[in-house]
Design a protein around this motif. Sequence first.
Motif, PDB file in Angstrom:
ATOM      1  N   UNK A  34       0.926  -1.121  -0.076  1.00 61.10           N
ATOM      2  CA  UNK A  34      -0.062  -0.165   0.098  1.00 61.10           C
ATOM      3  C   UNK A  34       0.865   1.250   0.023  1.00 61.10           C
ATOM      4  N   UNK A  36       0.612   5.422   0.767  1.00 61.04           N
ATOM      5  CA  UNK A  36      -0.315   6.508   1.331  1.00 61.04           C
ATOM      6  C   UNK A  36       0.574   7.792   1.309  1.00 61.04           C
ATOM      7  N   UNK A  38       0.907  11.695   3.268  1.00 63.75           N
ATOM      8  CA  UNK A  38       0.524  11.973   4.643  1.00 63.75           C
ATOM      9  C   UNK A  38       0.924  13.565   4.716  1.00 63.75           C
ATOM     10  N   UNK A  43      -3.843  12.416   9.001  1.00 66.98           N
ATOM     11  CA  UNK A  43      -3.786  11.174   8.762  1.00 66.98           C
ATOM     12  C   UNK A  43      -3.471  10.718   7.353  1.00 66.98           C
ATOM     13  N   UNK A  44      -2.570   9.528   7.257  1.00 66.11           N
ATOM     14  CA  UNK A  44      -2.590   9.115   6.008  1.00 66.11           C
ATOM     15  C   UNK A  44      -3.613   9.013   5.051  1.00 66.11           C
ATOM     16  N   UNK A  46      -4.945   7.153   1.309  1.00 69.26           N
ATOM     17  CA  UNK A  46      -4.598   6.206   0.815  1.00 69.26           C
ATOM     18  C   UNK A  46      -4.492   6.407  -0.692  1.00 69.26           C
ATOM     19  N   UNK A  49      -2.972   0.290  -3.882  1.00 71.06           N
ATOM     20  CA  UNK A  49      -2.752  -1.013  -3.455  1.00 71.06           C
ATOM     21  C   UNK A  49      -2.102  -1.915  -4.766  1.00 71.06           C
ATOM     22  N   UNK A  87       4.095   7.114   2.476  1.00 71.83           N
ATOM     23  CA  UNK A  87       4.228   6.052   3.286  1.00 71.83           C
ATOM     24  C   UNK A  87       4.043   4.854   2.506  1.00 71.83           C
ATOM     25  N   UNK A 103       4.327  -0.638   8.315  1.00 73.03           N
ATOM     26  CA  UNK A 103       4.932   0.690   7.553  1.00 73.03           C
ATOM     27  C   UNK A 103       6.308   0.897   7.626  1.00 73.03           C
ATOM     28  N   UNK A 104       6.567   1.673   6.400  1.00 74.27           N
ATOM     29  CA  UNK A 104       8.051   1.983   6.548  1.00 74.27           C
ATOM     30  C   UNK A 104       8.039   3.330   7.163  1.00 74.27           C
ATOM     31  N   UNK A 105       9.322   4.076   7.367  1.00 79.40           N
ATOM     32  CA  UNK A 105       9.476   5.348   7.822  1.00 79.40           C
ATOM     33  C   UNK A 105       9.107   6.517   7.032  1.00 79.40           C
TER      34      UNK A 105
ATOM     35  N   UNK B  90      -3.726   7.888  15.855  1.00 79.02           N
ATOM     36  CA  UNK B  90      -4.391   7.564  14.462  1.00 79.02           C
ATOM     37  C   UNK B  90      -5.517   6.249  14.482  1.00 79.02           C
ATOM     38  N   UNK B 106      -8.281   8.254  10.215  1.00 79.20           N
ATOM     39  CA  UNK B 106      -8.959   9.561  10.608  1.00 79.20           C
ATOM     40  C   UNK B 106      -7.833  10.706  10.755  1.00 79.20           C
TER      41      UNK B 106
END
Lengths: 113, 114
Positions: A34, A36, A38, A43-44, A46, A49, A87, A103-105, B90, B106
């Motif tokens: 995935x 994302x 940010x 928030x991230x 989307x 995918x 992300x 998740x990665x950094x 989050x 969110x």
Amino acid sequence: EDQVTQSPEALRLQEGESSSLNCSYTVSGLRGLFWYRQDPGKGPEFLFTLYSAGEEKEKERLKATLTKKESFLHITAPKPEDSATYLCAVQVAEETSGSRLTFGEGTQLTVNP
Amino acid sequence: ETGVTQTPRHLVMGMTNKKSLKCEQHLGHNAMYWYKQSAKKPLELMFVYSLEERVENNSVPSRFSPECPNSSHLFLHLHTLQPEDSALYLCASSQLAGNSYEQYFGPGTRLTVT
């Protein structure tokens, strides 16, 4: 242990200067990868995918690709509004409860006008 | 309201306080999550509620206590926190069906522990 590594940590581009972000992963079995976006204090959001090697997806100036070891997020002719942290996250195939993402950094992208 | 909402957006609390974070999803999803995001670190999964089953991350301290009364609402109860708990919290949701498990987030609650 599942691992996700993103590079570079930070990237500065001039408007219109195309580039790529990398996400390398080591998982026992990939169900999905995935991407994302940010923005600061939010928030991230989307983006994409990807499920199998060779798959590609596009959205406006962004194109995501996937191989058996890594994914790339290509940004073509970026604009200042593309500045954000991107992300990458992976989900493993044998997850039986919930939908655990690792998740990665992140890569912090800045596009200068 | 659409998507995933979180309240409050900002919270400052002392180490002896008790507070709760609230999350609500309007997407009809059947799984909800709490994540912690600290500076220069990857998102850290704290809790998952999936089909009414709770999955915990064993490294989360007991001063964090989740509650999921139904598939649309999720709470994170906080008590006797430490300064290192200051972070962006989050909430996310997803639909566990088929092959598409993307999570929707969110806006987060920025928590500062003094």
